[in-house]
Write an enzyme that holds these catalytic residues in place. Structure first.
Site, PDB file in Angstrom:
ATOM      1  N   LEU A  69       0.808  -1.216   0.000  1.00 20.40           N
ATOM      2  CA  LEU A  69       0.000   0.000   0.000  1.00 20.40           C
ATOM      3  C   LEU A  69       0.839   1.263   0.000  1.00 20.40           C
ATOM      4  CD1 LEU A  69      -2.782  -0.934   2.563  1.00 20.40           C
ATOM      5  CD2 LEU A  69      -2.989  -0.804   0.086  1.00 20.40           C
ATOM      6  N   LYS A  85       2.320  -3.554   8.883  1.00 21.17           N
ATOM      7  CA  LYS A  85       3.466  -2.674   8.727  1.00 21.17           C
ATOM      8  C   LYS A  85       4.716  -3.356   9.260  1.00 21.17           C
ATOM      9  CE  LYS A  85       5.502   1.647  10.238  1.00 21.17           C
ATOM     10  NZ  LYS A  85       5.362   2.876  11.010  1.00 21.17           N
ATOM     11  N   ASP A 120       3.478  15.811  14.790  1.00 16.25           N
ATOM     12  CA  ASP A 120       3.506  15.869  13.324  1.00 16.25           C
ATOM     13  C   ASP A 120       2.087  15.871  12.761  1.00 16.25           C
ATOM     14  OD1 ASP A 120       4.732  16.102  10.865  1.00 16.25           O
ATOM     15  OD2 ASP A 120       5.006  13.942  10.591  1.00 16.25           O
ATOM     16  N   PRO A 167      -2.752  17.657   7.552  1.00 16.97           N
ATOM     17  CA  PRO A 167      -3.846  16.997   6.817  1.00 16.97           C
ATOM     18  C   PRO A 167      -3.460  15.656   6.200  1.00 16.97           C
ATOM     19  CG  PRO A 167      -3.863  19.343   6.371  1.00 16.97           C
ATOM     20  CD  PRO A 167      -2.611  19.071   7.170  1.00 16.97           C
ATOM     21  N   ASN A 189      -1.786  13.387   7.564  1.00 18.54           N
ATOM     22  CA  ASN A 189      -1.794  12.373   8.616  1.00 18.54           C
ATOM     23  C   ASN A 189      -3.178  12.184   9.228  1.00 18.54           C
ATOM     24  OD1 ASN A 189       0.865  11.674   8.357  1.00 18.54           O
ATOM     25  ND2 ASN A 189       1.596  12.990  10.008  1.00 18.54           N
TER      26      ASN A 189
END
Length: 467
Positions: free
Chosen positions: A90, A113, A209, A212, A214
């Site tokens: 992905l 992940k 952090d 937008p 994230n």
């Protein structure tokens, strides 16, 4: 993948952020590192890959182009994880990769992940992965994607299994919105972001952090704050994990863009186009929940204006603006946005260069947004009520005028002036289409003129209105 540089290893938020190497799986757990997969387990995983390969071959034959799987297989093979069927890659960052997969036990889509091959020997990266996982696992909130499992690959790389997030990033929502039409919805999204961040702040955790890219917005209104790779604790005694790694250990690949800036300058970590001055300077002792409040202001600024707080020709220029806290351009864009003054004021307060001048936490910002939305809804209700009252008064006035015309028509009818009487009845009905007596008297007048069909129609309407 965005060309914007990041400092955490999680790819942009088309899937859940990392999760957690101390949590055990719901359902059948992954194999421990000291046990090899059984023949049956291997057959199940390889069978799934064969199905994927067959589908990829079909795509390639139909399109005449290499399939995504062909490209992936030439680069590297996805890991084999018992209990999961890897479907596709992905997203990929400078250190991590995220796959979509099928949970063969619970029969659901998940995201997996892990670090890139060769990273297992980098102790500092393993520590960062673990830190992000542990912090994310503690955030038990609807606005933070949940973790399903943790495990270790044969080469020593940790992997995380998490909820697969489908939707668009807030950045995509902003870029594709009709701001005038969609602003109320986006402000609602912003409130949910603030609530999630406020919850993290209540646990002493800051994100560092927020932007937008994230934030994920699902098709059914769900809002998820992603990528906690730079998160840290600002209170408590949990200091067993390293916090601030050297910046070259934490950046993602990709060149900086003129409008977003690089995060690989000096000791600054985060995204320079959204950084508060204390974070841009690397003054970590001063970075607390109010640093996240600044970035929340940056998110609101982007919603209202379409651009982040700091923009410039290159990353160095953008970081320079962040270090100085030079928000003149952002404030000019906010003033010219045409947004509600209350929202502009809130964005400016969050973006105050001095941390002491900002709201104290995400919860405080969420409360301010909720109060604003409540006032907007109250104003809308009040306007609707006033409109209804005005309409009722107009109807009352029209009814009074209709009654006057009906009385005039009756007098004309008594004098035998039937054409004038009929015209007056029609005027009464124009003013009040639901005036049953006018229809009844019109029926009598039409009957007297010999218009029996017209009279019957008028009588029927009168009966329908007042049985």
């Amino acid at each position: 993948m965005s060309s914007e540089e990041h400092t955490s290893d999680a790819p942009p938020a088309h899937v859940d952020p990392p999760t957690h190497p101390d949590i055990r799986r719901v359902g059948a757990p992954p194999l421990p590192p000291d046990r090899t997969p059984s023949e049956a387990e291997m057959e199940g995983t390889l069978a799934g890959r064969d199905r994927l390969a067959a589908a990829a071959f079909d795509i390639s034959m139909r399109t005449g182009h290499p399939s995504p799987l062909d490209v992936l297989s030439r680069a590297e093979q996805p890991p084999i994880i018992p209990g999961y069927d890897i479907v596709a890659e992905l997203a990929r960052g400078g250190m991590g990769v995220v796959y979509s997969a099928r949970d063969l036990v619970l029969e659901r889509e998940v995201a997996i992940k892990t670090l890139l091959p060769g990273m297992a020997t980098r102790a500092e990266l393993l520590a960062q992965f673990v830190r992000e996982a542990k912090i994310t696992a503690r955030l038990q909130h609807p606005g933070v994607p949940p973790i399903h499992a943790i495990g270790t690959l044969p080469d020593g790389r940790p992997f995380l299994v998490m909820k697969l997030i489908r939707g668009r990033t807030l950045q995509e929502e902003i870029e594709n919105c009709d701001r005038q039409h969609d602003l109320p919805r986006l402000v609602g999204v912003f409130e949910q972001i603030c609530q999630t961040v406020g919850y993290a702040h209540s646990l002493g955790i800051i994100h560092r952090d927020l932007k937008p890219l994230n934030i994920m917005v699902g098709a059914f209104g769900e809002v998820q704050v992603m990528d906690w790779g730079l998160a840290r604790e600002v209170r408590g005694v949990r200091r067993d994990l390293p916090d601030d790694l050297p910046l070259d250990m934490t950046r993602k690949g990709g060149p900086p863009t003129p409008t977003t800036g690089s995060t690989r300058i000096g000791r600054a970590k985060g995204t320079s186009s959204f950084m508060p001055p204390e974070q841009a300077r690397g003054d970590w002792d001063s970075v607390d929940a109010r640093a996240d409040v600044f970035t929340l202001g940056g998110v609101l600024c982007t919603i209202l204006t379409g651009r982040p707080p700091y923009t410039g020709p290159n990353g160095q220029a953008i970081l320079g603006l962040a270090v100085e806290g030079n928000l003149d351009g952002a404030f000019e864009r906010l003033d010219a946005s045409g947004a509600d003054p209350e929202l502009i004021s809130l964005a400016k307060r969050c973006l105050s260069p001095e941390a002491a001048d900002r709201p104290g936490s995400g919860k405080v910002v969420a409360e301010a947004v909720a109060a604003y939305r409540s006032r907007v809804e109250e104003r809308a209700r009040r306007a609707a009520t006033e409109s209804a009252v005005s309409a009722a008064r107009l109807e009352e006035a029209a009814h009074g005028h209709a009654l006057a015309y009906c009385t005039l028509a009756s007098a004309l009818q008594d004098k035998g002036d039937l054409p004038a009487a009929i015209e007056a009845y029609h005027e009464a009905l124009r003013l009040n289409p639901n005036f049953a007596p006018a229809y009844a008297n019109l029926g009598v007048a039409l009957h007297d003129t010999g218009d029996l069909p017209g009279a019957i129609a008028a009588y029927r309407v009168a009966i329908d209105l007042d049985p």
